[in-house]
Design a protein around this motif. Structure first.
Motif, mmCIF file in Angstrom:
data_model
loop_
_atom_site.group_PDB
_atom_site.id
_atom_site.type_symbol
_atom_site.label_atom_id
_atom_site.label_comp_id
_atom_site.label_asym_id
_atom_site.label_seq_id
_atom_site.Cartn_x
_atom_site.Cartn_y
_atom_site.Cartn_z
ATOM 1 N N TYR A 158 -11.878 -1.329 -11.785
ATOM 2 C CA TYR A 158 -10.408 -1.384 -11.754
ATOM 3 C C TYR A 158 -9.847 -0.507 -10.637
ATOM 4 O O TYR A 158 -8.819 -0.839 -10.041
ATOM 5 N N MET A 159 -10.537 0.601 -10.336
ATOM 6 C CA MET A 159 -10.096 1.425 -9.212
ATOM 7 C C MET A 159 -10.159 0.620 -7.917
ATOM 8 O O MET A 159 -9.222 0.633 -7.108
ATOM 9 N N PHE A 160 -11.263 -0.131 -7.729
ATOM 10 C CA PHE A 160 -11.377 -0.972 -6.544
ATOM 11 C C PHE A 160 -10.300 -2.063 -6.513
ATOM 12 O O PHE A 160 -9.761 -2.371 -5.457
ATOM 13 N N MET A 161 -10.014 -2.635 -7.671
ATOM 14 C CA MET A 161 -8.978 -3.668 -7.748
ATOM 15 C C MET A 161 -7.616 -3.104 -7.331
ATOM 16 O O MET A 161 -6.848 -3.745 -6.608
ATOM 17 N N HIS A 162 -7.347 -1.879 -7.775
ATOM 18 C CA HIS A 162 -6.078 -1.253 -7.402
ATOM 19 C C HIS A 162 -6.021 -0.981 -5.896
ATOM 20 O O HIS A 162 -4.988 -1.245 -5.248
ATOM 21 N N LEU A 163 -7.107 -0.460 -5.342
ATOM 22 C CA LEU A 163 -7.140 -0.209 -3.901
ATOM 23 C C LEU A 163 -6.925 -1.504 -3.122
ATOM 24 O O LEU A 163 -6.148 -1.539 -2.150
ATOM 25 N N CYS A 164 -7.616 -2.569 -3.537
ATOM 26 C CA CYS A 164 -7.483 -3.846 -2.820
ATOM 27 C C CYS A 164 -6.064 -4.382 -2.897
ATOM 28 O O CYS A 164 -5.547 -4.919 -1.912
ATOM 29 N N LEU A 165 -5.411 -4.237 -4.067
ATOM 30 C CA LEU A 165 -4.039 -4.720 -4.192
ATOM 31 C C LEU A 165 -3.111 -3.954 -3.260
ATOM 32 O O LEU A 165 -2.340 -4.558 -2.496
ATOM 33 N N TYR A 166 -3.155 -2.620 -3.296
ATOM 34 C CA TYR A 166 -2.225 -1.827 -2.498
ATOM 35 C C TYR A 166 -2.477 -1.999 -0.998
ATOM 36 O O TYR A 166 -1.523 -2.109 -0.213
ATOM 37 N N LEU A 167 -3.761 -2.010 -0.614
ATOM 38 C CA LEU A 167 -4.057 -2.208 0.809
ATOM 39 C C LEU A 167 -3.658 -3.618 1.248
ATOM 40 O O LEU A 167 -3.077 -3.803 2.327
ATOM 41 N N GLY A 168 -3.972 -4.611 0.431
ATOM 42 C CA GLY A 168 -3.601 -5.988 0.767
ATOM 43 C C GLY A 168 -2.098 -6.161 0.819
ATOM 44 O O GLY A 168 -1.569 -6.875 1.682
ATOM 45 N N LEU A 169 -1.387 -5.493 -0.086
ATOM 46 C CA LEU A 169 0.078 -5.583 -0.106
ATOM 47 C C LEU A 169 0.664 -5.006 1.188
ATOM 48 O O LEU A 169 1.534 -5.626 1.822
ATOM 49 N N HIS A 170 0.190 -3.837 1.599
ATOM 50 C CA HIS A 170 0.722 -3.229 2.825
ATOM 51 C C HIS A 170 0.304 -4.014 4.061
ATOM 52 O O HIS A 170 1.073 -4.087 5.035
ATOM 53 N N GLU A 171 -0.872 -4.580 4.041
ATOM 54 C CA GLU A 171 -1.296 -5.426 5.157
ATOM 55 C C GLU A 171 -0.362 -6.631 5.277
ATOM 56 O O GLU A 171 0.060 -6.995 6.378
ATOM 57 N N HIS A 172 -0.072 -7.242 4.145
ATOM 58 C CA HIS A 172 0.840 -8.394 4.139
ATOM 59 C C HIS A 172 2.227 -7.982 4.639
ATOM 60 O O HIS A 172 2.856 -8.711 5.443
ATOM 61 N N VAL A 173 2.700 -6.837 4.201
ATOM 62 C CA VAL A 173 4.022 -6.343 4.619
ATOM 63 C C VAL A 173 4.060 -6.155 6.132
ATOM 64 O O VAL A 173 5.040 -6.519 6.805
ATOM 65 N N LEU A 174 2.985 -5.591 6.685
ATOM 66 C CA LEU A 174 2.927 -5.408 8.136
ATOM 67 C C LEU A 174 2.840 -6.747 8.856
ATOM 68 O O LEU A 174 3.418 -6.922 9.935
ATOM 69 N N ASN A 175 2.148 -7.687 8.269
ATOM 70 C CA ASN A 175 2.005 -9.014 8.895
ATOM 71 C C ASN A 175 3.350 -9.732 9.004
ATOM 72 O O ASN A 175 3.638 -10.385 10.005
ATOM 73 N N ILE A 176 4.146 -9.627 7.966
ATOM 74 C CA ILE A 176 5.439 -10.348 7.968
ATOM 75 C C ILE A 176 6.570 -9.477 8.507
ATOM 76 O O ILE A 176 7.724 -9.921 8.570
ATOM 77 N N GLU A 177 6.200 -8.218 8.895
ATOM 78 C CA GLU A 177 7.183 -7.278 9.462
ATOM 79 C C GLU A 177 8.382 -7.098 8.536
ATOM 80 O O GLU A 177 9.536 -7.166 8.937
ATOM 81 N N GLN A 178 8.050 -6.815 7.316
ATOM 82 C CA GLN A 178 9.084 -6.572 6.313
ATOM 83 C C GLN A 178 9.686 -5.191 6.519
ATOM 84 O O GLN A 178 8.999 -4.248 6.896
ATOM 85 N N ASP A 179 11.010 -5.064 6.249
ATOM 86 C CA ASP A 179 11.740 -3.850 6.643
ATOM 87 C C ASP A 179 11.877 -2.804 5.549
ATOM 88 O O ASP A 179 12.322 -1.689 5.827
ATOM 89 N N HIS A 180 11.552 -3.137 4.299
ATOM 90 C CA HIS A 180 11.991 -2.270 3.209
ATOM 91 C C HIS A 180 10.943 -1.275 2.718
ATOM 92 O O HIS A 180 11.295 -0.294 2.067
ATOM 93 N N ILE A 181 9.691 -1.513 2.988
ATOM 94 C CA ILE A 181 8.651 -0.637 2.443
ATOM 95 C C ILE A 181 8.022 0.187 3.566
ATOM 96 O O ILE A 181 7.581 -0.363 4.574
#
Length: 618
Positions: A508-531
């Motif tokens: 579950y620790m790995f699952m959490h890391l993958c979610l948060y890293l994947g989420l921030h990667e996605h945010v950077l990919n779409i150049e989202q302004d809020h996070i």
């Protein structure tokens, strides 16, 4: 949004002690490592407190030693320092120093919290375009969004890092508020303007209410028109019943019925003039009474005059012997002075009476004529009364008609006084329907965008999951984020449904890391302004140390994942990302394994901690 935490600074209550600084590097995994109970976890509490939390989460033993907490960071190219006074009596402090630039030597309160929050809202991209997705004319959404909501995605706390069912620590920030906000904020983070969707739904409700009001008005108008027509035709039936119009007359249109009623009412004046008959009879009776009064007065006068004349004759007759006595027997009467006077007086009275009787009386003749005239007038009045009474006998039914006509007139006037039918606003109706048609497409469009963004998000999470070597059991498995449950699910290769349980806390620790890293990667990919582009991670080694399972290979796999993520973002994506991590593991993990993006900020070992020993133990 690029965000770099440069420094955390602590000013102590002991004025003789120099402030303590902790400095962080951009595009690195900045690690504070060390033993338990040294204050490592408090780094996020301090960051959150300086970002103007309304809760006190900093431990009491730290609050007792520190006077001011400060953070210095860069956001969107602007360097900002925020220094906040320590909590007092369990409550956050309103004393805040804010500056565009470096820390002050001695902090002082210089700005209201509300002003600073407004500045940070703007830097986090919370503008009027977000608050008013359809323009200020349509109003803001009921969900009051704040920059602090986005911090949910910047903190992977120790409380949740290995939790099976919790991936976002809403309890840390304020469970009820953040639980309600989570789904909306998450959609914004992954690139779905959920504020537009929220406002569309809210606006659709307002439009439905507006349309319902117009529909109710139209329904009310129809009822008023129907009631109006019913009452008008009811008056027509009453007119027929009293022979004001022919019973066979029919009316298809209410306007024709109204016109007929108006014509009938117009005849009221004629009927009213006929009603003078009754007052004329009353006047004649009064005049007759007056004439009889005059005639009675004349008759009384005649009677009194005749009585007077009769009495005068009687007096003359009674005085006749005096004249005889005075002529024939005067020598025989007592010859005295008094006697002579008496006899002469009687004789004088007799002469006067005779004189009056001999006069021509005119007055009684004039009185008689007057009486005759009065009787003639009375006869004429009696004749008129007789004639009018004959008319009156035949007029009773006309009088009843007059009463009924008055009722009809009154009823018609009351109908006209009722609330006037107000036409519906057709322009507004058309405008609302057009807006409704447009807004109905928003949830559908939002749903399509959400599906697309979730697909991209899952791809970013999968990319990070594929970097792991410690989950060999789940090689070729698929990870998918459930926005309904707000958790990351693992679907084994060849299976259709996700696992209910992925195993150990380590997994579950790995699952959490993958979610948060994947989420921030996605945010950077779409150049989202809020996070902001940074992540605080609290002790990934928790599953191993707490479970007394010092699995160095798995822990190293987690560190390698973090190191490769920063390198991937920095080199391959040519973007920036910063990780701040507190950890039990020693720095040899990243030094010996050449994890080039790791940077040791400080080591809390051998009695060293967040607060220097000489202060902490004082």
């Amino acid at each position: 949004m690029r965000f770099i935490l440069h420094e955390i600074k602590l000013w102590f209550k002991d004025e003789n002690t120099e402030p303590k600084n902790y400095k962080f590097l951009p595009d690195k995994v900045n690690v504070i490592t060390g033993d338990s109970t040294t204050g490592k976890t408090s780094f996020w509490n301090i960051i959150d407190y300086c970002l103007l939390s309304s809760k006190v989460t900093v431990p009491t033993e730290i609050i007792e030693k520190i006077l001011w907490f400060g953070i210095r960071f860069t956001i969107n190219g602007k360097e900002i320092s925020i220094v906040r006074k320590t909590p007092s009596n369990g409550s956050v402090s309103a004393d805040v120093f804010f500056a565009l630039g470096s820390f002050p030597d001695k902090p002082t309160n210089n700005k209201e919290i509300a002003e600073i929050k407004a500045i940070l809202d703007e830097e986090f991209g919370i503008s009027d375009n977000l608050r008013f997705p359809f323009g200020k004319g349509s109003g803001k959404t009921t969900f009051n969004i704040s920059y602090r909501h986005f911090l949910l995605f910047n903190s992977l706390t120790q409380t949740i890092i290995d939790a099976p069912e919790t991936y976002f620590d809403t309890t840390f920030y304020g469970k009820e508020e953040y639980d309600n906000a989570l789904s909306h904020i998450f959609d914004l983070v992954i690139g779905v303007n959920d504020m537009e969707n929220i406002k569309a739904i809210e606006r659709l409700q307002e439009i439905e209410n507006g349309l319902r009001t117009i529909q109710n008005q139209e329904k009310g108008n129809q009822n008023k028109i129907k009631n109006f027509e019913t009452e008008i035709f009811s008056l027509i039936e009453k007119c027929k019943a009293h022979n004001f119009i022919e019973y066979s007359d029919s009316f298809d249109k209410v306007d024709d019925a109204i016109s007929t009623i108006k014509d009938i009412i117009a005849n009221t004046k004629k009927v009213a003039e006929n009603s003078k008959l009754f007052s004329e009879i009353n006047i004649l009776y009064k005049n007759k009474s007056d004439l009889y009064a005059q005639l009675n007065a004349i008759n009384q006068y005649q009677r009194e005059y005749d009585l007077y004349k009769k009495n005068l004759n009687k007096s003359a007759d009674s005085l006749q012997p005096i004249e005889f006595l005075n002529q024939k027997l005067s020598d025989q009467l007592v010859n005295s002075y008094e006697t002579k006077l008496f006899v002469e007086s009687l004789e004088s009275s007799l002469k006067n009476i005779k004189a009056n009787l001999s006069k021509r009386i005119v007055q009684p003749l004039r009185v008689t004529g007057d009486a005759k005239d009065l009787r003639v007038k009375i006869q004429e009045i009696d004749k008129q009364i007789t004639q009018l009474n004959e008319i009156k006998k035949n007029y009773h039914s006309e009088g009843e008609k007059f009463i009924v006509l008055g009722e009809i007139k009154y009823a018609y006037e009351q109908i006209l006084k009722k609330e006037i039918v107000k036409p519906i606003d057709t322009i507004k109706l058309n405008s609302l329907n057009e807006e409704k048609e447009r807004l109905l497409k928003v949830p559908q469009e939002t749903s399509e965008i959400k599906f697309s963004m979730k697909t991209l998000l899952n791809q970013s999470i999968q990319r990070n999951f594929n970097q792991l070597s410690s989950l060999a059991k789940y090689n070729n498995s698929r990870v998918e984020f459930s926005s309904e449950r707000m958790i990351l699910q693992l679907i084994p290769d060849g299976e259709m449904f996700p696992l209910d349980n992925v195993g150990s806390a380590s997994n579950y620790m790995f699952m959490h890391l993958c979610l948060y890293l994947g989420l921030h990667e996605h945010v950077l990919n779409i150049e989202q302004d809020h996070i902001p582009g940074f992540l605080f991670i609290d002790q990934p080694s928790t599953p191993y140390y707490e479970g007394k399972n010092d699995d160095k290979a798995k822990l190293l796999d987690a560190f390698k994942l973090l190191n490769s993520f920063v390198g991937y973002i920095n080199v391959e994506k040519n973007k920036h990302f910063q990780i701040i991590m507190v950890e039990h593991a020693s720095k040899e993990y990243w030094i010996d394994n050449n994890l080039s993006y790791f940077h040791t900020v400080d080591e809390f070992i051998d009695g060293k901690g967040l607060i220097p020993n000489e202060i902490y133990n004082n």
